[in-house]
Write a protein that holds these residues in place. Structure first.
Motif, PDB file in Angstrom:
ATOM      1  N   PRO A 158       0.839  -1.201   0.000  1.00  0.00           N
ATOM      2  CA  PRO A 158       0.000   0.000   0.000  1.00  0.00           C
ATOM      3  C   PRO A 158       0.877   1.257   0.000  1.00  0.00           C
ATOM      4  O   PRO A 158       2.028   1.216   0.453  1.00  0.00           O
ATOM      5  CB  PRO A 158      -0.781  -0.086   1.320  1.00  0.00           C
ATOM      6  N   CYS A 159       0.310   2.357  -0.510  1.00  0.00           N
ATOM      7  CA  CYS A 159       1.050   3.632  -0.515  1.00  0.00           C
ATOM      8  C   CYS A 159       0.021   4.759  -0.508  1.00  0.00           C
ATOM      9  O   CYS A 159      -1.166   4.525  -0.734  1.00  0.00           O
ATOM     10  CB  CYS A 159       1.941   3.727  -1.755  1.00  0.00           C
ATOM     11  N   PRO A 160       0.454   5.996  -0.257  1.00  0.00           N
ATOM     12  CA  PRO A 160      -0.500   7.107  -0.358  1.00  0.00           C
ATOM     13  C   PRO A 160      -1.117   7.143  -1.758  1.00  0.00           C
ATOM     14  O   PRO A 160      -0.409   6.914  -2.749  1.00  0.00           O
ATOM     15  CB  PRO A 160       0.392   8.339  -0.130  1.00  0.00           C
ATOM     16  N   ARG A 161      -2.425   7.409  -1.826  1.00  0.00           N
ATOM     17  CA  ARG A 161      -3.091   7.395  -3.138  1.00  0.00           C
ATOM     18  C   ARG A 161      -2.510   8.472  -4.039  1.00  0.00           C
ATOM     19  O   ARG A 161      -2.301   9.599  -3.606  1.00  0.00           O
ATOM     20  CB  ARG A 161      -4.598   7.573  -2.963  1.00  0.00           C
ATOM     21  N   GLY A 162      -2.243   8.097  -5.271  1.00  0.00           N
ATOM     22  CA  GLY A 162      -1.615   9.024  -6.209  1.00  0.00           C
ATOM     23  C   GLY A 162      -0.161   8.659  -6.468  1.00  0.00           C
ATOM     24  O   GLY A 162       0.426   9.078  -7.455  1.00  0.00           O
ATOM     25  N   LEU A 163       0.410   7.849  -5.572  1.00  0.00           N
ATOM     26  CA  LEU A 163       1.829   7.465  -5.732  1.00  0.00           C
ATOM     27  C   LEU A 163       1.991   6.088  -6.358  1.00  0.00           C
ATOM     28  O   LEU A 163       3.098   5.566  -6.435  1.00  0.00           O
ATOM     29  CB  LEU A 163       2.532   7.436  -4.370  1.00  0.00           C
ATOM     30  N   GLU A 164       0.869   5.462  -6.776  1.00  0.00           N
ATOM     31  CA  GLU A 164       0.941   4.060  -7.192  1.00  0.00           C
ATOM     32  C   GLU A 164       1.938   3.831  -8.329  1.00  0.00           C
ATOM     33  O   GLU A 164       2.742   2.903  -8.265  1.00  0.00           O
ATOM     34  CB  GLU A 164      -0.449   3.550  -7.608  1.00  0.00           C
TER      35      GLU A 164
END
Ligand SMILES: C[S@@+](CC[C@H](N)C(=O)[O-])C[C@H]1O[C@@H](n2cnc3c(N)ncnc32)[C@H](O)[C@@H]1O
Length: 389
Positions: free
Chosen positions: A8-14
């Motif tokens: 998982p990562c902060p949304r937008g960093l995928e």
């Protein structure tokens, strides 16, 4: 053995994370909403935990099942060989996340998965593990979509953005992996001058310094995988040694930070010291409107205060036009990135964003605005050139 992983990562960093994981040696890298799926062996699990600057966690897929009721999920969880995965003396915590799940209570699912784990242990050993919701040894994650439950062991433990070098002295610090992701999206690379004129606790500066010196972000912390039965201490030593061998000695870098609040500058300085990076960055107390460009070109990045209070909103609305003028006068040749939830920014600053990238800071939808700065007098002439806004 090849394992299925989800980071998982902060949304937008995928997509930035997908590129990073591929660089670190992950296979089958696929970006989805909120994270990246990939596969790799035990060494990869250790390496990405130690070296990923963008991931929030590395989750190890251990099983999945179709479900219609919470009892289906209990049965799916109960079928997994928990006593082989960790020892009974380990404390546990179950976390459930759901997207489009028809079930009325996620808390109840959490409880039933915990029951399944405890029942599996009781059946195998006569005793069950204790729950610790604060600092568990083993974190179990369950992800529910509309009809399937996926079970994961958390190989990270504490989230990976906790690098272990920042103090908790300043307000509203960015998470380290979000800051590292913003630097990546900005196209900053080691050697390029970096300036954060609202540095707060210095998150951008520390991430840039660590990347410049090849310091693995997990050097100063432990990981969840160390408490799983599969843990291979010799392999971990090898992975750590390989990362350590890449580390460069600390030296002064073209990394510059300032803040008008002396406490923020002090906190940044102390965080650099804790990371063993004293003297690597140039830090000053200054108002953003007084900052001079420290190099002919470079990247400026900052996140202004959120302006939650009314007074702050008005103060920012007064600051931004003056800041726009200052950038044009003093920062021609620089690219400036502002990370904010304040959609008034481009209009108030009087510059046309070259790019705006949506990114989430926790639940808050923000934008990373990029401004290519050309000097006021040069604006017309260079408007069609490569540095055009
Ligand atoms: C949201 S915080 C930045 C957090 C930082 N990126 C971090 O991760 O710790 C905003 C910072 O801007 C600083 N600030 C506000 N107005 C300023 C100004 N006019 N000049 C310089 N710094 C300012 C505040 O003191 C605060 O530290």
């Amino acid at each position: 053995m090849t394992e299925r992983l989800f980071a998982p990562c902060p949304r937008g960093l995928e997509s930035a994370l997908a590129a990073e994981l591929a660089e670190l040696g992950a296979h089958g890298v696929t970006a989805t909403d909120g994270g990246v799926g990939c596969s790799g062996d035990e060494a990869l699990i250790y390496r990405v935990n130690l070296e990923s600057r963008l991931a929030s966690r590395i989750l190890l897929g251990i099983g999945e099942c179709a479900y219609r009721t919470a009892e289906d999920i209990y049965r799916g969880a109960r079928a997994l060989p928990w006593p082989l995965m960790f020892e009974r003396r380990r404390t546990i915590r179950v976390a459930v996340a759901a997207v489009r799940s028809p079930l009325p209570s996620i808390d109840f699912v959490t409880l039933r998965v915990k029951d399944a784990v405890c029942d599996a242990f009781r059946n195998a050993t006569g005793e069950r593990p204790d729950v610790d919701t604060r600092i568990p040894d083993v974190r179990i994650h369950v992800f529910l979509d509309a009809s399937r439950a996926s079970f994961y062991l958390d190989t990270s433990g504490e989230p990976l953005f906790k690098r272990g070098w920042r103090t908790s002295e300043v307000d509203a610090p960015l998470r380290e992996n979000l800051a590292a992701g913003i630097l990546r999206i900005a196209g900053w690379t080691p050697g390029t001058a970096l300036l954060d004129p609202m540095c707060g606790g210095g998150t951008f500066l520390l991430e840039a310094a660590a990347a410049s010196l090849n310091i693995a972000p997990g050097t100063q912390r432990g990981f969840g995988f160390e408490r799983l039965s599969r843990y291979d201490a010799a392999l971990w030593r090898t992975v750590r040694a390989a990362a350590e061998a890449k580390r460069r000695p600390a030296l002064a870098l073209p990394i510059y930070g300032s803040d008008r609040d002396p406490r923020a500058v002090g906190a940044t300085r102390r965080a650099f010291q804790r990371a063993g990076l004293d003297g690597v960055a140039t830090l000053d107390r200054a108002d953003i409107l007084a900052v001079e460009a420290p190099a002919a070109e470079g990247i400026m990045v900052f996140n202004p205060p959120y302006g939650v209070r009314i007074g702050e909103q008005a103060e920012l609305a007064a600051l931004y036009p003056r800041l726009g003028d200052r950038l044009k006068q003093r920062f021609a040749g620089w690219r400036c990135f502002v990370f904010t939830a304040d959609t008034r920014l481009p209009k108030l600053i009087g510059l046309k964003p070259a790019r705006r990238t949506p990114l989430f800071n926790g639940a808050i939808e923000c934008r990373l605005y990029e401004f290519a700065i050309v000097s006021g007098s040069m604006r017309g002439r260079r408007a069609n050139g490569p540095a055009a806004q």
